[in-house]
Design a protein around this motif. Structure first.
Motif, short mmCIF file in Angstrom:
data_model
loop_
_atom_site.label_atom_id
_atom_site.label_comp_id
_atom_site.label_asym_id
_atom_site.label_seq_id
_atom_site.Cartn_x
_atom_site.Cartn_y
_atom_site.Cartn_z
N VAL A 2 0.85 -1.17 0.18
CA VAL A 2 -0.03 0.04 -0.03
C VAL A 2 0.81 1.27 -0.20
O VAL A 2 0.51 2.35 -0.83
CB VAL A 2 -0.84 0.10 1.16
N GLY A 3 1.95 1.33 1.06
CA GLY A 3 2.61 2.38 0.89
C GLY A 3 3.46 2.63 -0.33
O GLY A 3 3.79 3.84 -0.75
N MET A 4 4.05 1.81 -1.03
CA MET A 4 4.60 1.94 -2.29
C MET A 4 3.69 2.39 -3.31
O MET A 4 4.03 3.46 -4.41
CB MET A 4 5.26 0.68 -2.89
N GLU A 5 2.67 2.11 -3.57
CA GLU A 5 1.47 2.59 -4.34
C GLU A 5 1.27 4.11 -3.89
O GLU A 5 1.15 4.88 -4.85
CB GLU A 5 0.14 1.78 -4.05
N LEU A 6 1.00 4.27 -2.65
CA LEU A 6 0.79 5.87 -2.34
C LEU A 6 2.16 6.60 -2.64
O LEU A 6 1.89 7.82 -3.05
CB LEU A 6 0.71 5.85 -0.78
#
Length: 482
Positions: free
Chosen positions: A38-42
């Motif tokens: 999720v963090g990498m997508e954000l």
């Protein structure tokens, strides 16, 4: 004397530091991996929206000194094909990115004593490696703190494509800009990450550790110790005390130690101690939430009036020839006792019931009173990030106060009557109040998926996965209590 006080202070501080939590939260590697995805997508979305400062420099070309300015820097594409996250024992979390690539567009201007020129530039970066270690700790106010502990960066290739400008300028820029671009990335990327982490840390410090449940109570979610980081998980120990609104006096009891199970199949494990439940019971008792007035129909079974009660208490027939509505005032005389065992949670409620007749002029007239002890079973569910408690009456004991007399048969009738009253009117009222739920610790835009509650001796454990929804998916901010 001074030494005695100094020793006492040290002992007191050590007790505070070793305080047992009322709530425990564990994130496993599974949860960390999901957070990484999720963090990498954000991060991708944030990078594509990011603006970067201009920079200038000077390079020599043959005998000519060239001054240049790179401005309007914007990342148009980015890819993180290889990412990983891991726990660093006693420190925090390590995030690494390998073989990352990015395409950057910018404008350039240059001038010499001979001429000036300008144009556009496309920079292709490939083979970027980045490793960042975040240190997690607890600050003096009980908030979670996050700081940049270490940052490593390396770049394999930087290539340029220019638009506009003279051919000799193109050759100059192509041959001389790679070095300053690498220098700027090496110098500023980790500084930029550090700045962003400082922003996150400032936001964590604004996190309201005191969460409002309803009009009666609040929960203290402050950390009682620094996060404990292990190779497979991270543990957060929270105070987990429920207070009446406006009264933060600690309960006259302390949490007993308890441990989360050695299981790592779920993303998150939440331990709820009996201390947490007992403090909630005490808080609601102090706030008067268990004081209930019943003055309307008890379902469709019967209408509560003096005509009905005269069969239970004969003295009523002598005082009330007409049938007047009846008012019941139930008041808890002590906080409901919480007993948490394997697969069972019992709440014992002790109180009094006072019965009044409601006269035509709306005044009330005391009829009789009695003592009530009820044993209820608590059922637990999780809905919308909240732990919901619902009570089911199991046993009831009733005794009239000494001023009121009755036969054993009348006492049985009264007990049956009150049992029906509790089941049909009082318990639903309590369940309606409890139905607002106890908010569980959570992050913005996350929901619990497939939560499972297991009751143990002295505590219960919630194992769950989580799901993150982007704002564009229409999910409301679930961080409303923080």
């Amino acid at each position: 004397m001074l030494k005695t006080w100094y020793y006492f202070l040290l002992c007191w501080l050590s007790l505070q530091l070793e305080a047992n939590p009322g709530l425990k939260v564990r994130m496993t590697q599974k949860g960390l991996d999901y957070g990484r995805r999720v963090g990498m997508e954000l991060l991708k979305q944030a990078v594509l929206k990011e603006t970067f400062p201009s920079w200038s420099g000077q390079e020599s070309f043959v005998i000519v000194k060239v001054n240049y300015v790179i401005s309007g820097v914007k990342i148009s594409a980015v890819d993180f094909p290889e990412t990983s996250a891991s726990f660093i024992p006693s420190t925090g979390i390590r995030l690494s990115v390998a073989q990352a690539s990015a395409t950057i567009h910018a404008d350039w201007k240059m001038n010499t004593w001979l001429l000036k020129d300008q144009g556009g530039i496309t920079v292709s970066i490939s083979g970027l490696f980045l490793a960042v270690v975040f240190k997690v700790s607890r600050d003096s106010t009980g908030h979670l703190s996050m700081l940049l502990h270490n940052c490593q960066l390396s770049i394999n290739s930087v290539k340029f494509k220019l638009n506009g400008g003279s051919s000799w300028i193109y050759n100059f820029l192509s041959g001389h800009l790679e070095k300053p671009v690498r220098t700027q990335l090496d110098k500023n990327l980790c500084l930029h990450i550090k700045y962003k982490i400082q922003i996150v840390d400032a936001q964590l410090r604004k996190y309201k550790v005191l969460s409002q449940i309803d009009a009666f109570a609040q929960i203290d979610y402050s950390l009682v110790s620094s996060p404990a980081v292990f190779e497979s998980h991270i543990n957060l120990d929270l105070k987990g005390t429920v207070y009446p609104v406006g009264n933060h006096t600690d309960p006259p009891f302390v949490p007993a130690p308890f441990a989360l199970p050695n299981q790592y199949d779920s993303m998150i494990y939440l331990g709820v101690s009996s201390y947490f439940l007992k403090s909630a019971s005490l808080a609601y008792y102090r706030a008067g939430a268990f004081n209930i007035i019943i003055s309307k129909e008890l379902g469709t079974a019967f209408y509560l009036n003096t005509a009905l009660l005269k069969h239970l208490v004969p003295e009523i027939a002598q005082s009330y020839i007409r049938a007047y509505p009846v008012l019941l005032k139930l008041k808890a005389t002590s906080p409901p006792a919480v007993t948490l065992n394997v697969d069972r949670c019992i709440l014992g409620i002790t109180g009094t019931v006072e019965v009044y007749a409601v006269l035509p002029n709306s005044t009330t007239h005391y009829i009789f009173a009695g003592n009530v002890t009820a044993s209820t079973r608590a059922n637990w569910t999780i809905t919308k990030q909240k732990l919901i408690i619902s009570l089911l009456l199991k046993r009831l004991q009733f005794s009239l106060l000494p001023s009121t007399h009755g036969s054993s048969e009348q006492m049985l009738l009264m007990k049956n009557f009150l049992s029906h009253t509790l089941r049909s009117a009082v318990i639903p009222v309590i369940n309606d109040k409890l139905g607002k739920g106890l908010p569980l610790p959570n992050l913005s835009h996350t929901t619990l998926t497939g939560p499972v509650i297991k009751m143990n001796e002295g505590h219960l454990v919630i194992s769950t996965d989580v799901h993150y929804k982007h704002e564009k998916e229409g999910d409301e901010d679930l961080h409303s209590h923080t």
